[in-house]
Design an enzyme around this catalytic site. Structure first.
Site, PDB file in Angstrom:
ATOM      1  N   ASP A 211      44.150  45.576  46.008  1.00  0.00           N
ATOM      2  CA  ASP A 211      43.806  44.301  45.531  1.00  0.00           C
ATOM      3  C   ASP A 211      45.259  43.556  45.239  1.00  0.00           C
ATOM      4  OD1 ASP A 211      42.830  42.279  43.917  1.00  0.00           O
ATOM      5  OD2 ASP A 211      41.952  43.552  42.388  1.00  0.00           O
ATOM      6  N   ASP A 222      43.293  35.692  44.331  1.00  0.00           N
ATOM      7  CA  ASP A 222      42.955  37.076  43.921  1.00  0.00           C
ATOM      8  C   ASP A 222      41.958  37.650  44.857  1.00  0.00           C
ATOM      9  OD1 ASP A 222      42.064  39.585  42.578  1.00  0.00           O
ATOM     10  OD2 ASP A 222      41.693  38.486  40.709  1.00  0.00           O
ATOM     11  N   HIS A 291      35.293  36.713  37.815  1.00  0.00           N
ATOM     12  CA  HIS A 291      35.971  35.981  36.509  1.00  0.00           C
ATOM     13  C   HIS A 291      36.521  34.581  37.132  1.00  0.00           C
ATOM     14  CE1 HIS A 291      39.989  37.307  38.062  1.00  0.00           C
ATOM     15  NE2 HIS A 291      39.183  38.354  38.385  1.00  0.00           N
ATOM     16  N   HIS A 299      42.232  36.095  34.061  1.00  0.00           N
ATOM     17  CA  HIS A 299      40.869  36.001  33.577  1.00  0.00           C
ATOM     18  C   HIS A 299      40.555  34.836  32.363  1.00  0.00           C
ATOM     19  CE1 HIS A 299      41.205  40.675  34.173  1.00  0.00           C
ATOM     20  NE2 HIS A 299      40.821  40.098  35.282  1.00  0.00           N
ATOM     21  N   GLU A 324      34.134  39.287  42.961  1.00  0.00           N
ATOM     22  CA  GLU A 324      34.406  40.450  43.305  1.00  0.00           C
ATOM     23  C   GLU A 324      33.248  41.672  43.036  1.00  0.00           C
ATOM     24  OE1 GLU A 324      37.965  42.328  41.014  1.00  0.00           O
ATOM     25  OE2 GLU A 324      37.724  40.415  39.791  1.00  0.00           O
ATOM     26  N   GLU A 421      36.699  41.405  47.172  1.00  0.00           N
ATOM     27  CA  GLU A 421      36.847  40.125  46.687  1.00  0.00           C
ATOM     28  C   GLU A 421      37.549  38.967  47.181  1.00  0.00           C
ATOM     29  OE1 GLU A 421      39.902  40.828  43.415  1.00  0.00           O
ATOM     30  OE2 GLU A 421      39.130  39.456  42.094  1.00  0.00           O
TER      31      GLU A 421
HETATM   32 CO   LIG Z   1      39.773  39.697  40.594  1.00  0.00          CO
END
Ligand SMILES: [Co+2]
Length: 440
Positions: A211, A222, A291, A299, A324, A421
């Site tokens: 990640d 992200d 998110h 977030h 994700e 993601e």
């Molecule tokens: Co994320």
């Protein structure tokens, strides 16, 4: 990074799933584990990250890891990994991600002059995000080439983070790493990155979630993928990749978050996986969420479920989302467990209004504010800034509410979890999958 919630934090209205659960597809995709490869007798590590609080040997160890890695990977020979993307795109216009037209009631947006004008006003901002996305694609392409069983997780994150810093020309909070590199293994779904002294070694039978976060002027990209070496996990990996794509397809302006979750759940649960003679239906991890993302805030307000959860909140024009999804052979539910590495300032708390009596907490907070702002960071990032003996200070900042901690999130021991993601942007005229690449 992922948004995790305990059942008790979910508002009652979100718990009603009556009628919303999609009908299972009749024809299940059978597990396609390639048994022909199954005679390799590699031992798996014990589940979950091994971490330690002993920071004494950290600096020497990191330096030695780095030197070893540079030799092992030959990274200096690969120009794409060495040259900042700003030099590869001299006009400083970075590649646009995958553009998807809106559907049905929103089809008119595709050709709306008014909406196009709105996008022109935002182009500098979009371009920052695209630069971060281009760095992401290149760093992960390199990571895929070099990550092999036998490497320590520390070596893996160093390769990724040094590459990110170089390609994005890291500079304070103007540009750099977006959040600590997740290298969660097996039943650990998210938020594991090594602390100093961690000797965890990647094994052939591990399921690794990589990640990676990159940010340019606060636009955080992200995006995550799953790496495996034993082909027996292929159906699990495919289930989660396709579930994430289903969530991306469903996402759009005015789309209810519940509907994204339902689309993910339907695809994910249509896959099966066979391990050691036992068949598992792939389960979405129901308390992990995508998110929304705001500048410097990983977030933001909205949580995107990966099961139908009844949430009627809508996605809106201009929002960035991390879509994700996580699939598991375990319970499909994670709990915080093990030594914490990830932290971030709570953007809703003004630290100036909180009295801090521990002097070390005050000095640590000033380092954090200066170097990370509200971006997530990990203990290794404090080490490299020369901070030491900070654990009590960190504890104090967490207890006072200034920092949130993000411990590793584990499903039951012995199970396997996978993640994919992407970061998407709901532009006025179309949906842009910023991190789409030819790998995933
Ligand atoms: Co994320």
């Amino acid at each position: 990074m992922v948004d995790a919630q305990a059942d008790s934090w979910i508002p009652d209205i979100c718990k009603t799933t009556g009628g919303a659960k999609p009908a299972k597809k009749s024809g299940k995709k059978k597990g396609q584990g390639k048994k022909g490869h199954g005679n390799a007798k590699h031992k798996s590590t014990t589940a979950g990250p091994k971490t330690g609080d002993d920071l004494s040997d950290d600096v020497d160890q990191l330096a030695s890891d780095l030197a070893t890695r540079a030799v092992l990977t030959g990274e200096e020979d690969i120009p794409e990994y060495r040259v900042p993307v700003s030099q590869l795109f001299p006009d400083h216009q970075y590649p646009v991600g995958q553009e998807c037209d809106y559907r049905d009631d929103n089809l008119w947006r595709t050709t709306s002059e008014e909406k196009r004008a709105l996008e022109r006003d935002q182009n500098v901002d979009y371009n920052n995000a695209r630069r971060a996305a281009e760095v992401h694609r290149r760093v992960r392409q390199y990571a895929r080439k070099v990550i092999q069983p036998g490497m320590t997780t520390t070596e893996i994150v160093n390769v990724i983070e040094n590459g990110t810093r170089r390609l994005v020309e890291a500079s304070g909070i103007e540009a750099g790493i977006g959040f600590p590199t997740g290298v969660s293994l097996n039943n650990c779904a998210a938020h594991y990155t090594p602390n100093a002294g961690d000797k965890t070694v990647l094994q052939y039978d591990d399921v690794l979630k990589v990640d990676i976060g990159v940010q340019v002027k606060g636009r955080i990209i992200d995006s995550a993928f799953t790496l495996t070496f034993n082909p027996r996990y292929d159906p699990l990996v495919e289930a989660v990749r396709e579930a994430t794509n289903a969530g991306i397809r469903e996402a759009g302006i005015d789309v209810r978050l519940n509907d994204v979750g339902a689309a993910v759940e339907e695809v994910m649960t249509s896959y099966e996986l066979e391990l050691d003679g036992k068949t598992y239906q792939v389960k979405p991890i129901r308390n992990l969420y995508g998110h929304s993302i705001d500048p410097y805030i990983i977030h933001a307000g909205k949580s995107v479920p990966i099961v139908a959860n009844g949430d009627q909140t809508k996605m809106e024009e201009g929002e960035y989302f991390a879509i994700e999804t996580f699939g598991s052979t375990g319970k499909g539910y994670v709990v915080p467990e093990g030594v914490c590495s990830h932290y971030a300032r709570n953007p809703e708390v003004d630290p100036k209004r909180i009295p801090l009596r521990v002097p070390r907490a005050k000095s640590l907070l000033s380092t954090i504010e200066k170097n990370f702002g509200t971006l997530p960071f990990c203990r290794r990032y404090l080490d490299r800034l020369g901070e030491d003996k900070y654990l009590l200070g960190l504890r104090n900042l967490v207890d006072s509410g200034i920092l949130n901690e993000y411990p590793p999130l584990n499903d039951i021991p012995g199970c396997f979890t996978a993640q994919f993601e992407h970061t998407i942007l709901l532009r006025p005229t179309c949906k842009e999958v910023m991190t789409r690449g030819d790998d995933y």
